[in-house]
Design a protein around this motif. Structure first.
Motif, short mmCIF file in Angstrom:
data_model
loop_
_atom_site.label_atom_id
_atom_site.label_comp_id
_atom_site.label_asym_id
_atom_site.label_seq_id
_atom_site.Cartn_x
_atom_site.Cartn_y
_atom_site.Cartn_z
N ARG A 1 -7.56 -8.72 -3.22
CA ARG A 1 -7.10 -9.20 -4.52
C ARG A 1 -6.19 -10.42 -4.36
O ARG A 1 -6.28 -11.38 -5.12
N GLU B 1 -6.48 -3.04 2.36
CA GLU B 1 -7.68 -3.89 2.26
C GLU B 1 -7.93 -4.34 0.82
O GLU B 1 -8.23 -5.51 0.56
N GLN B 2 -7.77 -3.39 -0.12
CA GLN B 2 -7.96 -3.76 -1.53
C GLN B 2 -6.93 -4.80 -1.96
O GLN B 2 -7.24 -5.75 -2.68
N PRO C 1 -3.27 1.80 -4.07
CA PRO C 1 -3.89 0.67 -3.37
C PRO C 1 -4.03 0.92 -1.87
O PRO C 1 -3.16 1.52 -1.25
N SER D 1 0.82 -1.22 0.00
CA SER D 1 0.00 0.00 0.00
C SER D 1 0.86 1.27 0.00
O SER D 1 0.34 2.36 -0.23
N LEU E 1 -3.54 -2.63 -9.42
CA LEU E 1 -4.31 -1.69 -8.60
C LEU E 1 -3.51 -0.40 -8.49
O LEU E 1 -2.31 -0.45 -8.21
#
Ligand code: ADP
Length: 247
Positions: A241, A236-237, A233, A213, A230
């Motif tokens: 994934r 959590e995302q 990012p 992240s 992503l």
């Protein structure tokens, strides 16, 4: 060295495939991967174990030769380079950060950081050295040996060493894999800072959604193929994934 035109990419892979032979079987570690990394960006590379992350990083850094396809570092195409040229290119134009720091125990902080310059027989720019050591918060510890430093401090020495040659790209393979969460955060903030403040380009393999992240974007690999990306990012995302990819 011949060039292939000016590029805004620090490094790009153009339909890169890599096969390993083990006995009668061939393993396709990378399968026609195309990806470009603009200068001044921070990219995380994620995927399940065996998905090709290390092979990807090694091809991008000229440590491994693709079976087919092209890797272009700045304006330099790597596949036609001799082993000697690749060795020099890695030394002069790529910064490496490894999970295990890979510092030389007999050298102090300053000597470890300036080693790439001495190997390349380049002059030490004292002002830049000071800037780099300040950026990694090690200005006070120049004469200490790695064994006298914490893991986080050792990894910051490794980042300083990676920067000292003004590389086209810094490649980091699980740079926080051996660190506690506080030291990890400091190293990730440092990688973010060298991109934002020094315009460096960072490629980082990680398993950790929080580490990923910190990057501008995350590239996902699965079975040697690109499996999505992503941008900006959140942990959590990224975690969602990664779960989806079966890690
Ligand atoms: P990751 O870093 O995502 O775990 P790797 O790039 O290390 O993945 O490996 C991708 C695939 O290539 C795996 O199936 C692995 O076993 C294989 N592989 C990697 N390096 C070699 C090698 N030197 N010889 C044979 N197979 C290899």
């Amino acid at each position: 060295m011949p060039t292939v035109g000016t590029s805004s990419y620090a490094v790009r892979l153009d339909s890169v495939s890599k096969e390993y032979r083990s006995g009668k079987n061939a393993v396709r570690a990378l399968d026609a991967v195309t990806a470009g990394f603009p200068r001044g960006t921070f990219t995380a590379i994620m995927g399940p174990s065996g998905s090709g992350k290390s092979t990807f990083l090694n091809c991008a850094a000229g440590l491994d030769r693709p079976t087919s396809g092209r890797v272009v570092l700045g304006d330099t195409e790597l596949s036609s380079r001799s082993e000697t040229e690749l060795t020099e290119l890695r030394r002069d134009r790529i910064g490496f950060v490894f999970q295990a720091y890979n510092l030389l125990g007999s050298l102090n902080v300053e000597e470890n950081v300036t080693l790439p310059l001495r190997l390349a027989e380049r002059r030490i720019d004292r002002a830049f050295l000071r800037q780099v050591l300040t950026a990694v918060s090690l200005g006070e510890h120049l004469k200490r040996r790695p064994s006298e430093l914490s893991g986080g401090q050792q990894q910051r020495v490794a980042v300083a060493r990676a920067l000292i040659n003004h590389p086209d790209v810094v490649v980091a393979d699980e740079p926080t894999g051996a660190l506690d969460s506080r030291s990890s955060r400091q190293v990730l903030e440092l990688l973010r800072q060298i991109v934002d403040d020094m315009g460096q380009t960072v490629l980082m393999v990680t398993h950790d959604p929080v580490a990923a992240s910190y990057a501008d974007s995350v590239v996902f690999l699965a079975d040697g193929k690109l499996a999505g990306e992503l941008t900006r990012p959140t942990p959590e995302q990224v975690a969602a994934r990664v779960t989806h990819l079966g890690e």
